[in-house]
Design a protein around this motif. Structure first.
Motif, PDB file in Angstrom:
ATOM      1  N   LEU A  69       0.828  -1.198   0.000  1.00  0.00           N
ATOM      2  CA  LEU A  69       0.000   0.000   0.000  1.00  0.00           C
ATOM      3  C   LEU A  69       0.864   1.249   0.000  1.00  0.00           C
ATOM      4  O   LEU A  69       2.025   1.219   0.417  1.00  0.00           O
ATOM      5  N   ASP A  70       0.278   2.351  -0.434  1.00  0.00           N
ATOM      6  CA  ASP A  70       0.967   3.648  -0.431  1.00  0.00           C
ATOM      7  C   ASP A  70       0.175   4.591   0.459  1.00  0.00           C
ATOM      8  O   ASP A  70      -1.070   4.608   0.415  1.00  0.00           O
ATOM      9  N   VAL A 116      -2.997   1.276  -3.734  1.00  0.00           N
ATOM     10  CA  VAL A 116      -2.600  -0.113  -3.546  1.00  0.00           C
ATOM     11  C   VAL A 116      -1.795  -0.531  -4.773  1.00  0.00           C
ATOM     12  O   VAL A 116      -2.236  -0.360  -5.910  1.00  0.00           O
ATOM     13  N   LEU A 117      -0.600  -1.062  -4.538  1.00  0.00           N
ATOM     14  CA  LEU A 117       0.328  -1.385  -5.614  1.00  0.00           C
ATOM     15  C   LEU A 117       0.367  -2.875  -5.934  1.00  0.00           C
ATOM     16  O   LEU A 117       0.739  -3.276  -7.044  1.00  0.00           O
ATOM     17  N   LEU A 125       0.511  -2.060 -10.668  1.00  0.00           N
ATOM     18  CA  LEU A 125       1.177  -0.837 -11.113  1.00  0.00           C
ATOM     19  C   LEU A 125       0.650  -0.362 -12.469  1.00  0.00           C
ATOM     20  O   LEU A 125       0.557   0.847 -12.708  1.00  0.00           O
ATOM     21  N   ARG A 126       0.285  -1.266 -13.362  1.00  0.00           N
ATOM     22  CA  ARG A 126      -0.157  -0.879 -14.695  1.00  0.00           C
ATOM     23  C   ARG A 126      -1.672  -0.772 -14.790  1.00  0.00           C
ATOM     24  O   ARG A 126      -2.226  -0.552 -15.873  1.00  0.00           O
ATOM     25  N   VAL A 127      -2.348  -0.911 -13.667  1.00  0.00           N
ATOM     26  CA  VAL A 127      -3.807  -0.813 -13.628  1.00  0.00           C
ATOM     27  C   VAL A 127      -4.192   0.649 -13.436  1.00  0.00           C
ATOM     28  O   VAL A 127      -3.571   1.367 -12.656  1.00  0.00           O
ATOM     29  N   PRO A 128      -5.220   1.163 -14.143  1.00  0.00           N
ATOM     30  CA  PRO A 128      -5.609   2.571 -13.997  1.00  0.00           C
ATOM     31  C   PRO A 128      -6.005   2.934 -12.565  1.00  0.00           C
ATOM     32  O   PRO A 128      -6.455   2.086 -11.791  1.00  0.00           O
ATOM     33  N   VAL A 179      -1.563   5.194 -14.632  1.00  0.00           N
ATOM     34  CA  VAL A 179      -0.946   4.025 -14.001  1.00  0.00           C
ATOM     35  C   VAL A 179      -0.025   4.527 -12.894  1.00  0.00           C
ATOM     36  O   VAL A 179       0.219   5.725 -12.755  1.00  0.00           O
ATOM     37  N   TYR A 180       0.485   3.584 -12.097  1.00  0.00           N
ATOM     38  CA  TYR A 180       1.376   3.960 -10.999  1.00  0.00           C
ATOM     39  C   TYR A 180       2.820   3.863 -11.477  1.00  0.00           C
ATOM     40  O   TYR A 180       3.268   2.807 -11.924  1.00  0.00           O
TER      41      TYR A 180
END
Length: 319
Positions: A69-70, A116-117, A125-128, A179-180
């Motif tokens: 998590l961030d 959430v990563l 990470l590549r999820v919108p 994305v993250y």
């Protein structure tokens, strides 16, 4: 992932952005392995878990579901607003567990979670942003020392105005399809800091270095207390163009004196004192409990004001 300073998205783009409250704390990535433990790392990569023992129970909340998590670790004042000075008393205690435990009992922190990563084996990470946010909210992470504050889609001007009215640090705007990007200061996240402005009296300066050699690197600012004393409120080192800094250098040299105008004398090594006759306007985010300006930036000289006319008296509790 870091936000880039900027302005609100245009009205035409407003509905494509989410808005989250920005608060002044310590950024942390939270690792929940699913074995009941928790590990926190600061932006530098340093492990800081030991500094915040009250957050250890978070490791059990998701059971055996692993997650990364961030979020942001905050220390809240009596009004529920983030107070970075309070948090500074807690930072740096990762290897001092006894002291960290004592301070946790007296000044507990609060962890706000906003991304959430990785969740239950799924890299995100590549999820919108919208899908990551939905996954985060589905976890219902709201406890005694942590929470998941809401985000507003659209209505950016209203969201920013609300942060100002409630005395909060500012707003973070996040593009819904973003994305993250770990370690990147991205334009897909924009931070807007609420700044206050006040007049200050210049009482000294510090020499610049490097390309600023021969010019002031910072001015030392003061404000009158209720008793009339000039109280030091901090050094201001940003906000000038090269031409403005050169003009200011001439004014400071003409006003030089061997007597410090501040009462009490601040502990500032290498300071050059000046007669307190120059008034300037500065922007800043907030004040420390000692009355110092946080993140001050120079806006302009105020030749239309004399020091006696400056209305920038210190608050009574720091005067």
């Amino acid at each position: 992932m870091l936000a880039t300073p900027g302005k609100l998205p245009s009205a035409a783009q407003d509905s494509r952005w989410a808005y989250e409250t920005k608060q002044d704390g310590q950024r942390a990535v939270v690792y929940l392995p699913g074995d009941g433990s928790v590990l926190l790392r600061a932006r530098s990569g340093e492990e800081i878990t030991g500094a915040y023992p009250e957050l250890r129970p978070l490791g059990e909340v998701l059971g055996r579901v692993p997650a990364i998590l961030d979020g942001e670790v905050l220390a809240l004042d009596e009004h529920g607003r983030a107070d970075f000075q309070l948090l500074q008393n807690r930072m740096g205690l990762a290897h001092a567990p006894a002291r960290a435990a004592r301070l946790a009992a007296r000044t507990p922190v609060h962890l706000v979670l906003f991304d959430v990563l990785h969740l239950d084996g799924d890299p995100l990470l590549r999820v919108p942003y919208t899908r990551r946010r939905a996954r985060l909210e589905s976890l219902a992470l709201d406890g005694p020392y942590w929470s998941t504050p809401g985000a507003v889609v659209g209505h950016g001007p209203e969201a920013l105005r609300a942060t100002r009215e409630h005395g909060l640090e500012g707003l973070v705007c996040k593009r819904l399809d973003s994305v993250y990007e770990p370690g990147v200061r991205s334009r897909a996240w924009i931070k807007i800091r609420n700044m206050r402005t006040e007049d200050v009296i210049v009482g000294g300066w510090l020499p610049g270095r490097g390309r600023l050699t021969g010019l002031p690197g910072a001015v030392l600012a003061g404000q009158r207390s209720a008793g009339g004393r000039l109280r030091y409120v901090g050094g201001v080192g940003t906000g000038w163009s090269e031409a403005e800094r050169t003009e200011l250098a001439a004014l400071l040299r003409a006003a030089g004196t061997d007597v410090c105008p501040f009462d009490p004398v601040p502990a500032v090594a290498g300071a050059h004192w000046v007669l307190p006759r120059l008034v300037g306007e500065v922007a800043y985010s907030t004040r420390t409990r000692a009355g110092l300006l946080r993140q001050p930036s120079w806006l302009r000289l105020r030749p239309d004001l004399t020091p006696e006319e400056s209305a920038a008296d210190l608050p009574r509790d720091v005067g």
